[in-house]
Motif scaffolding. Structure first.
Motif, PDB file in Angstrom:
ATOM      1  N   GLY A  44      65.236  46.734   9.980  1.00  0.00           N
ATOM      2  CA  GLY A  44      66.247  46.974  10.375  1.00  0.00           C
ATOM      3  C   GLY A  44      67.126  45.661  10.973  1.00  0.00           C
ATOM      4  O   GLY A  44      66.292  45.045  10.895  1.00  0.00           O
ATOM      5  N   THR A  45      67.998  46.083  11.575  1.00  0.00           N
ATOM      6  CA  THR A  45      68.829  44.640  12.618  1.00  0.00           C
ATOM      7  C   THR A  45      69.755  44.668  13.692  1.00  0.00           C
ATOM      8  O   THR A  45      69.622  46.162  13.883  1.00  0.00           O
ATOM      9  CB  THR A  45      70.119  43.950  11.369  1.00  0.00           C
ATOM     10  N   VAL A  46      69.489  43.806  14.319  1.00  0.00           N
ATOM     11  CA  VAL A  46      70.310  44.144  16.008  1.00  0.00           C
ATOM     12  C   VAL A  46      71.853  43.085  15.999  1.00  0.00           C
ATOM     13  O   VAL A  46      71.198  41.867  16.457  1.00  0.00           O
ATOM     14  CB  VAL A  46      68.856  43.515  16.963  1.00  0.00           C
ATOM     15  N   GLU A  47      72.779  44.000  16.079  1.00  0.00           N
ATOM     16  CA  GLU A  47      73.648  42.623  16.343  1.00  0.00           C
ATOM     17  C   GLU A  47      74.066  42.526  17.953  1.00  0.00           C
ATOM     18  O   GLU A  47      74.070  43.394  18.582  1.00  0.00           O
ATOM     19  CB  GLU A  47      75.492  43.973  15.337  1.00  0.00           C
ATOM     20  N   HIS A  48      74.444  40.973  18.444  1.00  0.00           N
ATOM     21  CA  HIS A  48      74.441  41.068  19.773  1.00  0.00           C
ATOM     22  C   HIS A  48      75.633  39.822  19.203  1.00  0.00           C
ATOM     23  O   HIS A  48      76.131  39.228  18.946  1.00  0.00           O
ATOM     24  CB  HIS A  48      72.948  39.883  19.995  1.00  0.00           C
ATOM     25  N   GLY A  49      76.392  40.114  21.237  1.00  0.00           N
ATOM     26  CA  GLY A  49      77.407  39.579  21.552  1.00  0.00           C
ATOM     27  C   GLY A  49      77.434  39.161  22.554  1.00  0.00           C
ATOM     28  O   GLY A  49      76.482  40.204  23.741  1.00  0.00           O
ATOM     29  N   ASP A  50      77.545  38.382  23.421  1.00  0.00           N
ATOM     30  CA  ASP A  50      77.912  37.081  24.915  1.00  0.00           C
ATOM     31  C   ASP A  50      79.538  37.185  25.111  1.00  0.00           C
ATOM     32  O   ASP A  50      80.171  36.777  24.730  1.00  0.00           O
ATOM     33  CB  ASP A  50      76.194  37.379  25.135  1.00  0.00           C
ATOM     34  N   SER A  51      78.835  37.273  26.550  1.00  0.00           N
ATOM     35  CA  SER A  51      80.114  36.551  27.801  1.00  0.00           C
ATOM     36  C   SER A  51      80.348  35.068  27.070  1.00  0.00           C
ATOM     37  O   SER A  51      81.643  34.567  27.277  1.00  0.00           O
ATOM     38  CB  SER A  51      79.918  36.978  28.867  1.00  0.00           C
ATOM     39  N   LEU A  52      79.636  34.076  26.514  1.00  0.00           N
ATOM     40  CA  LEU A  52      79.682  32.802  26.051  1.00  0.00           C
ATOM     41  C   LEU A  52      79.761  32.407  25.255  1.00  0.00           C
ATOM     42  O   LEU A  52      80.585  31.583  24.924  1.00  0.00           O
ATOM     43  CB  LEU A  52      77.903  32.004  26.675  1.00  0.00           C
ATOM     44  N   PRO A  95      75.357  49.024  24.639  1.00  0.00           N
ATOM     45  CA  PRO A  95      76.779  48.407  25.026  1.00  0.00           C
ATOM     46  C   PRO A  95      76.582  46.787  26.722  1.00  0.00           C
ATOM     47  O   PRO A  95      76.050  47.196  26.920  1.00  0.00           O
ATOM     48  CB  PRO A  95      77.836  49.467  25.273  1.00  0.00           C
ATOM     49  N   TRP A  96      78.118  46.068  26.626  1.00  0.00           N
ATOM     50  CA  TRP A  96      77.922  45.423  27.260  1.00  0.00           C
ATOM     51  C   TRP A  96      77.266  45.344  29.388  1.00  0.00           C
ATOM     52  O   TRP A  96      77.922  46.625  29.132  1.00  0.00           O
ATOM     53  CB  TRP A  96      79.911  45.230  27.680  1.00  0.00           C
ATOM     54  N   HIS A  97      76.804  44.470  28.814  1.00  0.00           N
ATOM     55  CA  HIS A  97      75.898  45.037  30.683  1.00  0.00           C
ATOM     56  C   HIS A  97      75.434  43.312  30.891  1.00  0.00           C
ATOM     57  O   HIS A  97      74.935  43.035  29.958  1.00  0.00           O
ATOM     58  CB  HIS A  97      74.125  45.522  30.190  1.00  0.00           C
ATOM     59  N   PRO A  98      75.024  43.223  32.233  1.00  0.00           N
ATOM     60  CA  PRO A  98      74.802  41.774  32.881  1.00  0.00           C
ATOM     61  C   PRO A  98      73.782  41.929  33.243  1.00  0.00           C
ATOM     62  O   PRO A  98      72.262  42.985  33.238  1.00  0.00           O
ATOM     63  CB  PRO A  98      74.976  42.173  33.913  1.00  0.00           C
ATOM     64  N   ILE A 148      74.549  36.264  32.873  1.00  0.00           N
ATOM     65  CA  ILE A 148      75.245  36.025  31.026  1.00  0.00           C
ATOM     66  C   ILE A 148      75.245  38.332  30.950  1.00  0.00           C
ATOM     67  O   ILE A 148      74.965  39.099  31.880  1.00  0.00           O
ATOM     68  CB  ILE A 148      74.573  36.664  29.831  1.00  0.00           C
ATOM     69  N   LEU A 149      76.450  38.686  30.906  1.00  0.00           N
ATOM     70  CA  LEU A 149      77.350  39.818  29.996  1.00  0.00           C
ATOM     71  C   LEU A 149      76.790  39.575  28.155  1.00  0.00           C
ATOM     72  O   LEU A 149      77.523  38.842  27.863  1.00  0.00           O
ATOM     73  CB  LEU A 149      78.395  40.181  30.654  1.00  0.00           C
ATOM     74  N   HIS A 150      76.658  40.584  28.212  1.00  0.00           N
ATOM     75  CA  HIS A 150      76.272  40.745  26.101  1.00  0.00           C
ATOM     76  C   HIS A 150      75.639  42.557  25.997  1.00  0.00           C
ATOM     77  O   HIS A 150      75.584  42.993  27.054  1.00  0.00           O
ATOM     78  CB  HIS A 150      74.794  40.706  26.069  1.00  0.00           C
ATOM     79  N   GLN A 151      75.605  42.863  24.390  1.00  0.00           N
ATOM     80  CA  GLN A 151      75.729  43.591  23.934  1.00  0.00           C
ATOM     81  C   GLN A 151      74.847  43.494  23.047  1.00  0.00           C
ATOM     82  O   GLN A 151      74.559  42.672  22.229  1.00  0.00           O
ATOM     83  CB  GLN A 151      76.800  44.115  23.755  1.00  0.00           C
ATOM     84  N   GLU A 152      74.238  44.801  22.578  1.00  0.00           N
ATOM     85  CA  GLU A 152      73.124  43.960  21.501  1.00  0.00           C
ATOM     86  C   GLU A 152      73.030  45.628  20.614  1.00  0.00           C
ATOM     87  O   GLU A 152      72.734  46.850  20.764  1.00  0.00           O
ATOM     88  CB  GLU A 152      71.463  44.503  21.875  1.00  0.00           C
ATOM     89  N   ALA A 179      71.515  28.098  33.432  1.00  0.00           N
ATOM     90  CA  ALA A 179      72.349  27.603  33.161  1.00  0.00           C
ATOM     91  C   ALA A 179      71.897  28.734  31.797  1.00  0.00           C
ATOM     92  O   ALA A 179      70.926  28.678  31.555  1.00  0.00           O
ATOM     93  CB  ALA A 179      72.691  26.953  32.406  1.00  0.00           C
ATOM     94  N   PRO A 180      72.445  30.341  31.143  1.00  0.00           N
ATOM     95  CA  PRO A 180      71.857  31.306  30.133  1.00  0.00           C
ATOM     96  C   PRO A 180      71.900  29.915  29.311  1.00  0.00           C
ATOM     97  O   PRO A 180      72.245  29.057  29.016  1.00  0.00           O
ATOM     98  CB  PRO A 180      72.897  31.985  30.120  1.00  0.00           C
TER      99      PRO A 180
END
Length: 303
Positions: A73-81, A57-60, A101-105, A132-133
């Motif tokens: 399998g798969t890895v879904e990701h999202g981030d603070s940007l 889950p969300w972590h920096p 950056i803050l993101h989750q996988e 810059a990220p």
């Protein structure tokens, strides 16, 4: 030409990460100079969703780059940007955390419930710590695969090898990241730039890596205790091989063949201050990052 000596052969150790993902850690949170510019390497795989479904889950992150390579399998990701996406089997993501950056996988298994992937952390030099990220998501079909006459297969994920260049570019460590399969009984030599730190990670089959001190034509490997062992005692699944200086790596595949990652990069040779997913040069910079996480200024505005 000089064969790189085998400095160490060790098994990846069971570890729990994220919200309860079972994985094996080949190295990390030890001596950062050992495999500089690389900081950590995790092998996350499981045949049951309970092993991985809770994910990361969300972590920096700050001051590093993370490289995720998915096999099953798969890895879904999202981030603070605001970036979102899904990595499928064979896909690669290279994330430059830079200034923060803050993101989750979140991993998901295939139809049979199986999940398998790797994550490598690479350090950033001082002058790029606060860059810059950015993300580079690469589909498996974009990764060149070379098949040699003897059946050896090499996927060039990053860097240049046998005349092919991987699709991921602009990486500070200027690494070479190869996914290699050598068929049963085949002995194969791979060139590695003399000035890079290098390691192999075996994840399928077995094989023995030649050592520089070994008589020509005889393949031996060194165990963790430094004892020489017969070729019958080959490196197998979830084994890390750390190499010394030289310009080539030679492997003798066992009767099932061997598949391994061969990864190398130019050392940064700077001080490392490390606090979980934040890697800087000084403790003062770590304290500043933690303070910014607490007061909501960790994520920097885009320029």
């Amino acid at each position: 030409m000089s064969i790189r000596p085998t400095l160490e052969t060790r098994k990846a150790m069971p570890h729990m990460e994220g919200a309860g993902v079972k994985l094996h850690r080949a190295f990390g949170f030890q001596d950062p100079s050992e495999l500089d510019p690389f900081l950590m390497f995790d092998d996350f795989r499981g045949d049951h969703p309970d092993d991985y479904i809770r994910g990361f889950p969300w972590h920096p992150h700050r001051g590093i780059e993370t490289i995720t390579y998915v096999l099953n399998g798969t890895v879904e990701h999202g981030d603070s940007l605001g970036n979102t996406g899904t990595l499928g089997a064979g896909d690669v993501q290279w994330m430059t955390a830079g200034s923060g950056i803050l993101h989750q996988e979140m991993p998901k298994g295939n139809i049979a419930g199986q999940m398998h992937g790797f994550q490598l952390w690479a350090n950033l030099p001082r002058d790029l710590k606060m860059t810059a990220p950015r993300y580079q998501d690469v589909k498996g079909k974009e990764i060149p695969e070379i098949i040699d006459d003897d059946g050896t297969r090499v996927k060039v994920i990053v860097g240049e090898f046998w005349g092919k260049r991987g699709p991921v570019d602009g990486i500070a460590a200027d690494p070479q990241y190869l996914d290699i399969f050598v068929p049963a009984g085949v002995k194969k030599t791979f060139k590695v730039d003399t000035y890079r730190r290098a390691f192999a990670y075996v994840f399928q089959g077995k094989g023995a890596f030649a050592d520089a001190s070994t008589p020509s034509g005889v393949l031996l490997e060194k165990e963790v205790m430094g004892e020489e062992v017969n070729i019958r005692d080959m490196s197998g699944n979830r084994t890390l091989i750390r190499f010394g200086t030289g310009d080539e790596v030679t492997v003798q595949a066992g009767e099932e063949g061997i598949r391994f990652l061969l990864i190398s990069g130019a050392p940064i040779e700077e001080p490392v201050a490390w606090h979980g997913p934040i890697v800087m040069n000084t403790q003062a910079e770590i304290q500043q990052a933690v303070k910014e996480l607490r007061n909501g200024t960790f994520i920097k505005p885009a320029h």
